[in-house]
Design a protein around this motif. Structure first.
Motif, mmCIF file in Angstrom:
data_model
loop_
_atom_site.group_PDB
_atom_site.id
_atom_site.type_symbol
_atom_site.label_atom_id
_atom_site.label_comp_id
_atom_site.label_asym_id
_atom_site.label_seq_id
_atom_site.Cartn_x
_atom_site.Cartn_y
_atom_site.Cartn_z
ATOM 1 N N UNK A 112 0.843 -1.205 0.000
ATOM 2 C CA UNK A 112 0.000 0.000 0.000
ATOM 3 C C UNK A 112 0.873 1.249 0.000
ATOM 4 N N UNK A 113 1.876 1.261 0.841
ATOM 5 C CA UNK A 113 2.748 2.437 0.957
ATOM 6 C C UNK A 113 3.571 2.668 -0.307
ATOM 7 N N UNK A 114 3.740 1.615 -1.105
ATOM 8 C CA UNK A 114 4.527 1.750 -2.334
ATOM 9 C C UNK A 114 3.712 2.282 -3.506
ATOM 10 N N UNK B 172 -2.758 -6.955 -5.516
ATOM 11 C CA UNK B 172 -2.101 -7.686 -6.608
ATOM 12 C C UNK B 172 -0.625 -7.915 -6.268
ATOM 13 N N UNK B 173 0.031 -6.851 -5.816
ATOM 14 C CA UNK B 173 1.455 -6.943 -5.476
ATOM 15 C C UNK B 173 1.684 -7.939 -4.348
ATOM 16 N N UNK B 174 0.834 -7.889 -3.330
ATOM 17 C CA UNK B 174 0.989 -8.787 -2.188
ATOM 18 C C UNK B 174 0.822 -10.243 -2.605
ATOM 19 N N UNK C 121 -2.213 7.645 4.128
ATOM 20 C CA UNK C 121 -2.083 7.977 2.711
ATOM 21 C C UNK C 121 -2.889 9.223 2.354
ATOM 22 N N UNK C 122 -4.088 9.360 2.959
ATOM 23 C CA UNK C 122 -4.982 10.474 2.621
ATOM 24 C C UNK C 122 -4.833 11.666 3.556
ATOM 25 N N UNK C 123 -4.021 11.525 4.606
ATOM 26 C CA UNK C 123 -3.905 12.596 5.590
ATOM 27 C C UNK C 123 -5.175 12.775 6.400
ATOM 28 N N UNK C 124 -5.868 11.656 6.663
ATOM 29 C CA UNK C 124 -7.119 11.694 7.408
ATOM 30 C C UNK C 124 -6.966 10.948 8.728
ATOM 31 N N UNK D 18 -5.521 0.334 -3.422
ATOM 32 C CA UNK D 18 -5.696 -0.905 -2.662
ATOM 33 C C UNK D 18 -5.727 -2.122 -3.589
ATOM 34 N N UNK D 19 -6.397 -1.984 -4.708
ATOM 35 C CA UNK D 19 -6.473 -3.092 -5.654
ATOM 36 C C UNK D 19 -5.079 -3.450 -6.168
ATOM 37 N N UNK D 20 -4.302 -2.449 -6.490
ATOM 38 C CA UNK D 20 -2.932 -2.691 -6.956
ATOM 39 C C UNK D 20 -2.069 -3.288 -5.852
ATOM 40 N N UNK D 21 -2.292 -2.839 -4.615
ATOM 41 C CA UNK D 21 -1.514 -3.365 -3.485
ATOM 42 C C UNK D 21 -1.819 -4.834 -3.243
#
Length: 210
Positions: free
Chosen positions: A89-91, A107-109, A156-159, A102-105
């Motif tokens: 996620x952080x990448x 996949x990577x995981x 990630x969103x500063x929330x 999130x979807x890409x994260x």
């Protein structure tokens, strides 16, 4: 007289090699214990299998078993996926929308998991959903994953991780994850979990069209 070594000295390459070898050995022992436990559970049932039997099959002592898994339940429910997902996620590029990231994260995981690891995960998931003693532990694990995802997406969103927007996002994603896991188990792994989850996240990303 030789000068004392600084406590904050840069690790020597040989130190890193030793540490790496030690970590690989620990990971292999942990994997062997889990593999033997899952084999015994499949052969004679979860309740009928003892920690002593698992330790003997894995060629370790019961005390070594408990160093890796505090309880018999943990040998089924524990995994190392959350840190891998968090790193993924952080990448992700900061300009990606939250669901796309999130979807890409995910996949990577999943790319870090081979077929054997996915097979073990399927076996653990089947046990977790069928053995009453494991269901409470699974709930604990879900809460931990929800908290991890909320923290990562809030960062990630500063929330604030407790904001309704962050909680709604994470709740929706976890709902999709559970639905994908249930389908995976029902199909006995016929469709790979990464495919099921990516498709489900795609529906969510598109606004859940039916």
């Amino acid at each position: 007289m030789s000068s004392p070594q600084r406590a904050d000295r840069t690790p020597h390459p040989s130190d890193r090699v030793v540490t790496s070898l030690r970590e690989r050995k620990k990971a292999k022992t942990r994997r062997t214990i889990q593999e033997e436990a899952l084999r015994l559970f499949a052969e004679q049932g979860y309740d009928a299998t003892t920690v002593e039997q698992i330790a003997e099959a894995a060629e370790v002592s019961p005390s070594t078993f408990f160093r890796y898994f505090p309880t018999k339940e943990d040998v089924v429910t524990q995994d190392d996926y959350d840190p891998i997902l968090l790193e993924a996620i952080r990448a992700q590029p900061p300009d990606l929308p939250p669901l796309t990231a999130l979807r890409a994260a995910f996949r990577t995981a999943f790319e870090s998991m081979g077929p054997e690891e996915l097979d073990r995960t399927l076996a653990r998931t089947k046990l977790s959903t069928s053995v009453p003693a494991l269901r409470a532990r699974i709930t604990e694990g879900l809460f931990a994953t929800i908290d991890m995802l909320a923290g990562a997406m809030a960062e990630r969103a500063g929330r604030d991780r407790r904001s309704p927007a962050v909680r709604a996002l994470v709740g929706a994603v976890m709902g999709v994850m559970l639905a994908s896991l249930f389908t995976w188990v029902e199909q006995d792994g016929r469709t790979p979990l990464p495919v099921l989850l990516d498709e489900a996240l795609g529906y969510l990303e598109a606004g859940l069209p039916i």
